[in-house]
Design a protein around this motif. Structure first.
Motif, PDB file in Angstrom:
ATOM      1  N   MET A  97      40.093  25.556  11.436  1.00  0.00           N
ATOM      2  CA  MET A  97      39.608  26.820  11.585  1.00  0.00           C
ATOM      3  C   MET A  97      38.392  26.693  11.976  1.00  0.00           C
ATOM      4  O   MET A  97      37.504  25.966  11.609  1.00  0.00           O
ATOM      5  N   HIS A  98      37.906  27.852  13.083  1.00  0.00           N
ATOM      6  CA  HIS A  98      36.909  27.835  13.677  1.00  0.00           C
ATOM      7  C   HIS A  98      36.407  29.364  13.500  1.00  0.00           C
ATOM      8  O   HIS A  98      37.163  30.334  14.159  1.00  0.00           O
ATOM      9  N   VAL A  99      35.215  29.510  13.061  1.00  0.00           N
ATOM     10  CA  VAL A  99      34.441  30.908  13.017  1.00  0.00           C
ATOM     11  C   VAL A  99      33.503  31.161  14.154  1.00  0.00           C
ATOM     12  O   VAL A  99      32.564  30.426  14.181  1.00  0.00           O
ATOM     13  N   PHE A 100      33.705  32.171  14.880  1.00  0.00           N
ATOM     14  CA  PHE A 100      32.857  32.473  16.116  1.00  0.00           C
ATOM     15  C   PHE A 100      32.173  34.024  16.000  1.00  0.00           C
ATOM     16  O   PHE A 100      32.718  34.832  15.198  1.00  0.00           O
ATOM     17  N   SER A 101      30.959  33.986  16.063  1.00  0.00           N
ATOM     18  CA  SER A 101      30.257  35.244  16.078  1.00  0.00           C
ATOM     19  C   SER A 101      29.583  35.457  17.326  1.00  0.00           C
ATOM     20  O   SER A 101      29.301  34.699  17.957  1.00  0.00           O
ATOM     21  N   VAL A 102      29.134  36.848  17.560  1.00  0.00           N
ATOM     22  CA  VAL A 102      28.388  37.324  18.841  1.00  0.00           C
ATOM     23  C   VAL A 102      27.461  38.501  18.245  1.00  0.00           C
ATOM     24  O   VAL A 102      27.968  39.420  17.485  1.00  0.00           O
ATOM     25  N   GLN A 103      26.432  38.366  18.715  1.00  0.00           N
ATOM     26  CA  GLN A 103      25.449  39.478  18.425  1.00  0.00           C
ATOM     27  C   GLN A 103      25.174  40.330  19.831  1.00  0.00           C
ATOM     28  O   GLN A 103      24.687  39.474  20.746  1.00  0.00           O
ATOM     29  N   LEU A 104      25.398  41.244  19.935  1.00  0.00           N
ATOM     30  CA  LEU A 104      25.021  42.043  21.431  1.00  0.00           C
ATOM     31  C   LEU A 104      23.945  43.032  21.225  1.00  0.00           C
ATOM     32  O   LEU A 104      23.918  43.901  20.326  1.00  0.00           O
ATOM     33  N   HIS A 105      22.750  42.996  21.778  1.00  0.00           N
ATOM     34  CA  HIS A 105      21.822  43.607  21.860  1.00  0.00           C
ATOM     35  C   HIS A 105      22.000  44.657  22.993  1.00  0.00           C
ATOM     36  O   HIS A 105      22.289  44.460  24.126  1.00  0.00           O
ATOM     37  N   LEU A 106      21.921  46.044  22.638  1.00  0.00           N
ATOM     38  CA  LEU A 106      22.360  46.961  23.736  1.00  0.00           C
ATOM     39  C   LEU A 106      21.423  48.165  23.859  1.00  0.00           C
ATOM     40  O   LEU A 106      20.740  48.512  22.586  1.00  0.00           O
ATOM     41  N   HIS A 107      21.294  48.669  25.045  1.00  0.00           N
ATOM     42  CA  HIS A 107      20.305  49.897  25.295  1.00  0.00           C
ATOM     43  C   HIS A 107      21.499  51.137  25.452  1.00  0.00           C
ATOM     44  O   HIS A 107      22.204  50.994  26.365  1.00  0.00           O
ATOM     45  N   LEU A 108      21.021  52.010  24.623  1.00  0.00           N
ATOM     46  CA  LEU A 108      22.007  53.015  24.616  1.00  0.00           C
ATOM     47  C   LEU A 108      21.474  54.225  25.256  1.00  0.00           C
ATOM     48  O   LEU A 108      20.400  54.616  25.333  1.00  0.00           O
ATOM     49  N   PRO A 109      22.368  55.240  26.084  1.00  0.00           N
ATOM     50  CA  PRO A 109      21.869  56.450  26.516  1.00  0.00           C
ATOM     51  C   PRO A 109      21.791  57.497  25.577  1.00  0.00           C
ATOM     52  O   PRO A 109      22.670  58.594  25.661  1.00  0.00           O
ATOM     53  N   SER A 110      20.890  57.334  24.616  1.00  0.00           N
ATOM     54  CA  SER A 110      20.807  58.410  23.579  1.00  0.00           C
ATOM     55  C   SER A 110      19.344  58.573  23.064  1.00  0.00           C
ATOM     56  O   SER A 110      18.905  57.488  22.967  1.00  0.00           O
ATOM     57  N   ASN A 111      19.160  59.881  22.775  1.00  0.00           N
ATOM     58  CA  ASN A 111      17.872  60.076  22.247  1.00  0.00           C
ATOM     59  C   ASN A 111      17.785  60.377  20.953  1.00  0.00           C
ATOM     60  O   ASN A 111      16.442  60.759  20.289  1.00  0.00           O
ATOM     61  N   SER A 112      18.870  60.428  20.015  1.00  0.00           N
ATOM     62  CA  SER A 112      19.182  60.795  18.674  1.00  0.00           C
ATOM     63  C   SER A 112      19.771  59.815  17.999  1.00  0.00           C
ATOM     64  O   SER A 112      20.640  59.440  18.619  1.00  0.00           O
ATOM     65  N   LEU A 113      19.585  59.670  16.768  1.00  0.00           N
ATOM     66  CA  LEU A 113      20.383  59.017  15.824  1.00  0.00           C
ATOM     67  C   LEU A 113      22.043  59.307  15.789  1.00  0.00           C
ATOM     68  O   LEU A 113      22.591  58.698  15.695  1.00  0.00           O
ATOM     69  N   LYS A 114      22.004  60.826  15.768  1.00  0.00           N
ATOM     70  CA  LYS A 114      23.520  61.244  16.085  1.00  0.00           C
ATOM     71  C   LYS A 114      24.128  60.880  17.061  1.00  0.00           C
ATOM     72  O   LYS A 114      25.258  60.392  17.139  1.00  0.00           O
ATOM     73  N   GLY A 115      23.652  60.969  18.368  1.00  0.00           N
ATOM     74  CA  GLY A 115      24.270  60.552  19.657  1.00  0.00           C
ATOM     75  C   GLY A 115      24.516  59.145  19.311  1.00  0.00           C
ATOM     76  O   GLY A 115      25.423  58.580  19.985  1.00  0.00           O
ATOM     77  N   LYS A 116      23.737  58.366  19.173  1.00  0.00           N
ATOM     78  CA  LYS A 116      23.629  56.825  18.797  1.00  0.00           C
ATOM     79  C   LYS A 116      24.956  56.447  17.999  1.00  0.00           C
ATOM     80  O   LYS A 116      25.853  55.628  18.381  1.00  0.00           O
ATOM     81  N   ARG A 117      24.985  57.277  16.866  1.00  0.00           N
ATOM     82  CA  ARG A 117      26.126  57.032  15.846  1.00  0.00           C
ATOM     83  C   ARG A 117      27.619  57.227  16.463  1.00  0.00           C
ATOM     84  O   ARG A 117      28.363  56.452  16.286  1.00  0.00           O
ATOM     85  N   GLY A 118      27.683  58.466  17.339  1.00  0.00           N
ATOM     86  CA  GLY A 118      28.949  58.332  18.155  1.00  0.00           C
ATOM     87  C   GLY A 118      29.337  57.510  19.132  1.00  0.00           C
ATOM     88  O   GLY A 118      30.372  56.813  19.058  1.00  0.00           O
ATOM     89  N   ILE A 119      28.145  56.879  19.777  1.00  0.00           N
ATOM     90  CA  ILE A 119      28.530  55.769  20.895  1.00  0.00           C
ATOM     91  C   ILE A 119      28.806  54.522  19.899  1.00  0.00           C
ATOM     92  O   ILE A 119      29.847  53.776  20.256  1.00  0.00           O
ATOM     93  N   VAL A 120      28.168  53.962  18.864  1.00  0.00           N
ATOM     94  CA  VAL A 120      28.167  52.938  18.026  1.00  0.00           C
ATOM     95  C   VAL A 120      29.614  52.912  17.300  1.00  0.00           C
ATOM     96  O   VAL A 120      30.363  51.987  17.567  1.00  0.00           O
TER      97      VAL A 120
END
Length: 93
Positions: free
Chosen positions: A1-24
């Motif tokens: 059994m092999h466990v893999f993870s990835v962390q993705l750092h993204l820049h989003l086209p959002s100026n508000s937390l509400k807009g970000k929440r929808g994208i995420v």
């Protein structure tokens, strides 16, 4: 059994937390359904224009686990050209 993870750092086209929440929320749900991975926002929750998303998969072979996460990364770039991928860090646990 092999466990893999990835962390993705993204820049989003959002100026508000509400807009970000929808994208995420959309990205996480679609990635879960398409790639059968566990997914969560793991950092930068209070930063409207950035997100750190984590994805994990468990596979029988090393090659399959890495391939799934690489395909997820490619899919995200193609699916959302408005989201900039800053970095991706794939690790075996």
């Amino acid at each position: 059994m092999h466990v893999f993870s990835v962390q993705l750092h993204l820049h989003l086209p959002s100026n508000s937390l509400k807009g970000k929440r929808g994208i995420v929320k959309s990205l996480l749900a679609r990635a879960r359904n398409r790639f059968n991975v566990a997914a969560a926002e793991v950092d930068l929750q209070d930063v409207p224009g950035s997100a750190m998303l984590g994805f994990v998969t468990v596979t029988e072979s090393r090659a399959a686990g890495r391939r799934i996460l690489e395909q997820l990364e490619e899919w995200l770039v193609e699916e959302r050209p408005d989201v900039e991928l800053v970095s991706a860090d794939i690790e075996e646990r």
